[in-house]
Design an enzyme around this catalytic site. Structure first.
Site, short mmCIF file in Angstrom:
data_model
loop_
_atom_site.label_atom_id
_atom_site.label_comp_id
_atom_site.label_asym_id
_atom_site.label_seq_id
_atom_site.Cartn_x
_atom_site.Cartn_y
_atom_site.Cartn_z
N ASP A 58 0.87 -1.16 0.00
CA ASP A 58 0.00 0.00 0.00
C ASP A 58 0.92 1.22 0.00
O ASP A 58 1.70 1.43 0.94
CB ASP A 58 -0.88 -0.03 1.26
CG ASP A 58 -1.95 1.05 1.20
OD1 ASP A 58 -1.64 2.16 0.72
OD2 ASP A 58 -3.08 0.77 1.62
N SER A 125 -7.00 12.85 -15.63
CA SER A 125 -8.35 12.69 -16.18
C SER A 125 -8.84 13.97 -16.82
O SER A 125 -8.48 15.08 -16.38
CB SER A 125 -9.29 12.31 -15.03
OG SER A 125 -10.63 12.44 -15.43
N TYR A 150 -12.48 13.50 -5.69
CA TYR A 150 -11.71 12.68 -6.64
C TYR A 150 -11.06 13.56 -7.70
O TYR A 150 -9.85 13.49 -7.94
CB TYR A 150 -12.63 11.63 -7.31
CG TYR A 150 -12.08 11.13 -8.62
CD1 TYR A 150 -11.04 10.21 -8.65
CD2 TYR A 150 -12.57 11.63 -9.84
CE1 TYR A 150 -10.51 9.80 -9.87
CE2 TYR A 150 -12.04 11.22 -11.04
CZ TYR A 150 -11.01 10.30 -11.05
OH TYR A 150 -10.48 9.90 -12.25
N LYS A 154 -6.88 14.67 -8.63
CA LYS A 154 -6.16 14.63 -9.92
C LYS A 154 -5.48 15.99 -10.16
O LYS A 154 -4.33 16.04 -10.60
CB LYS A 154 -7.11 14.29 -11.07
CG LYS A 154 -7.63 12.86 -11.02
CD LYS A 154 -6.51 11.83 -11.19
CE LYS A 154 -6.95 10.40 -11.02
NZ LYS A 154 -5.87 9.44 -10.84
N ASN A 199 -20.06 3.26 -13.63
CA ASN A 199 -19.79 3.70 -15.00
C ASN A 199 -20.77 3.07 -15.99
O ASN A 199 -21.33 2.01 -15.76
CB ASN A 199 -18.34 3.37 -15.38
CG ASN A 199 -17.35 4.14 -14.53
OD1 ASN A 199 -16.62 3.55 -13.76
ND2 ASN A 199 -17.36 5.45 -14.64
C1 UD1 Z 1 -16.41 9.82 -14.43
C2 UD1 Z 1 -15.52 10.99 -14.14
C3 UD1 Z 1 -14.13 10.72 -14.61
C4 UD1 Z 1 -13.62 9.46 -13.98
C5 UD1 Z 1 -14.53 8.33 -14.32
C6 UD1 Z 1 -13.99 7.12 -13.58
C7 UD1 Z 1 -16.45 13.22 -14.11
C8 UD1 Z 1 -16.94 14.38 -14.93
N1 UD1 Z 1 -16.02 12.17 -14.79
O1 UD1 Z 1 -16.63 9.83 -15.84
O2 UD1 Z 1 -13.27 11.76 -14.25
O3 UD1 Z 1 -12.32 9.22 -14.44
O4 UD1 Z 1 -15.87 8.64 -13.93
O5 UD1 Z 1 -14.91 6.33 -13.03
O6 UD1 Z 1 -16.48 13.25 -12.91
N2 UD1 Z 1 -24.51 7.18 -17.36
C9 UD1 Z 1 -25.84 6.83 -17.41
N3 UD1 Z 1 -26.27 5.78 -16.62
C10 UD1 Z 1 -25.43 5.08 -15.81
C11 UD1 Z 1 -24.06 5.45 -15.77
C12 UD1 Z 1 -23.64 6.53 -16.56
O7 UD1 Z 1 -26.65 7.43 -18.13
O8 UD1 Z 1 -25.89 4.16 -15.11
C13 UD1 Z 1 -24.05 8.29 -18.22
C14 UD1 Z 1 -23.44 9.45 -17.44
O9 UD1 Z 1 -24.43 10.38 -17.08
C15 UD1 Z 1 -22.44 9.99 -18.46
C16 UD1 Z 1 -22.00 8.75 -19.24
O10 UD1 Z 1 -23.00 7.78 -19.01
O11 UD1 Z 1 -23.07 10.86 -19.35
C17 UD1 Z 1 -20.65 8.21 -18.78
O12 UD1 Z 1 -20.69 8.04 -17.37
P1 UD1 Z 1 -19.50 7.31 -16.56
O13 UD1 Z 1 -19.17 6.03 -17.24
O14 UD1 Z 1 -19.93 7.24 -15.13
O15 UD1 Z 1 -18.25 8.26 -16.75
P2 UD1 Z 1 -18.08 9.83 -16.45
O16 UD1 Z 1 -19.06 10.30 -15.47
O17 UD1 Z 1 -18.01 10.51 -17.76
#
Ligand code: UD1
Length: 339
Positions: A58, A125, A150, A154, A199
């Site tokens: 760690d 990021s 978070y 960065k 995500n």
């Molecule tokens: C986020 C962070 C990014 C980080 C990454 C790591 C921000 C702006 N971005 O990316 O810095 O490195 O997570 O985990 O903080 N979505 C849905 N339904 C879901 C999940 C996501 O509609 O159940 C949509 C979100 O609203 C977004 C897109 O899918 O528009 C991508 O989302 P996600 O995969 O969570 O990534 P980010 O939020 O872009």
């Protein structure tokens, strides 16, 4: 040449270890296994035929970190992935995020300095840009106030590397990732989200395979063509390859500044609905989804200007959204067989 990959059993880390080994580098991994599994080391070996070194350390533990460096003075460069990365969790547990992400980096840089190891590639990021004023976003765009602890870690980490490099021999390449998705073509390594994924792509594939009931699409009232938010999705293997290029560049003394910054994306933006359409096309599975409320803290749209990375690094993302979704789906199916 020996490269230390921290967080090397994690999602982006494991794909990078494979690419490094396939380009002739010897790899040693440090990971605390807080969000990954030791079996990933076996899986890397299955793909490349070479077992990377592994140390369960760690990096917030200063003594253990400096002890590692004392015994591994022959490291030519460090790629630092190891960090906590869940945006929502960071809001709930800010101290944990600051402590983990910042002290790890400090201990790492101290270990490097003490042993004259001078090259670091850092996982940053596109979150540092917030909602950019101009799209596509270039590396020169202003850094906006972070929307989460978070994101703030960065920004602070980038500054720590900049400040350290200006008073030491440390050189840095800061790689600002857009949205990494997909998995290795062998489906032997990929993303392993623990619990409910935050995500988009793992949530899509888990819904399609029946682990989740329904995907919620976070908002369809953004000012985008179909109303859903837009991101620049990049295949994790393309991203991994950029790390090999960055390490080569440092080792061969090709850097033009002490700290260089590159956007890593494809340069194309896709909406959530477009991602779903691509998934349905390549998998042949109809996805159960519905539109729900916007998610707090989400930005509307972001995609990269990749000119600087393409021209200066000589690297370009090659895989398109369909390739990405197909590899993510193949990985989900491979996981099903292991479950
Ligand atoms: C986020 C962070 C990014 C980080 C990454 C790591 C921000 C702006 N971005 O990316 O810095 O490195 O997570 O985990 O903080 N979505 C849905 N339904 C879901 C999940 C996501 O509609 O159940 C949509 C979100 O609203 C977004 C897109 O899918 O528009 C991508 O989302 P996600 O995969 O969570 O990534 P980010 O939020 O872009």
């Amino acid at each position: 040449m020996k490269i230390l990959v921290t967080g090397g059993t994690g999602y982006i880390g494991s794909h990078t270890v494979v690419e490094l080994q396939q380009n002739g580098y010897e790899v040693v991994i440090i990971d605390n296994l807080s969000n990954s599994y030791i079996e990933v080391v076996d899986n890397i070996e299955k793909i490349t035929g070479i077992r990377p070194g592994f140390h369960k350390i760690d990096l917030t533990e200063k003594e253990k970190t400096s002890d590692f460096f004392r015994k591994n003075k022959d490291i030519a460069g460090v790629i630092h992935f190891a960090a906590l990365k869940a945006v929502g969790e960071s809001v709930e547990k800010p101290l944990e995020y600051y402590h983990n992400n910042i002290s790890s980096l400090i201990n790492l840089l101290q270990g490097m300095k003490e042993n004259n190891i001078n090259n670091i590639v850092f996982s940053s990021s596109c979150t540092v840009y917030g909602q950019p004023d101009e799209l596509p976003v270039t590396e020169k765009a202003p850094i906006k106030k972070a929307l989460s602890p978070y994101g703030n870690t960065k920004q602070i980490s980038e500054q720590i590397i900049e400040n350290t490099s200006s008073v030491s021999n440390i050189r840095g390449i800061l790689l600002r990732y857009f949205n990494p998705i997909g998995a290795h073509k062998t489906a032997i390594i990929g993303e392993l989200p623990i619990g409910v994924p935050n995500n988009l792509v793992p949530f899509i594939t888990q819904t399609a395979i029946g682990i989740r009931e329904q995907l919620g699409v976070f908002g369809d009232d953004y000012t985008t063509p179909d109303g859903t938010a837009i991101r620049d999705y990049i295949h994790v293997v393309d991203l991994a390859k950029a790390h090999v290029v960055a390490i080569d560049r440092m080792i061969k003394n090709k850097c033009k500044k002490k700290v260089e910054i590159f956007n890593l994306g494809t340069g194309d933006g896709f909406s959530v609905l477009e991602v779903i359409k691509s998934f349905e096309k390549v998998s042949g599975v109809k996805l159960n989804y519905r539109i729900v409320e916007r998610r707090a803290g989400d930005i509307e749209k972001v995609w990269a200007n990749t000119t600087f990375a393409n021209e200066e690094l000589g690297w370009k993302a090659e895989k398109n959204i369909d390739d990405m979704m197909l590899s993510a789906w193949n990985w989900e199916n491979a996981l099903k067989d292991k479950r």
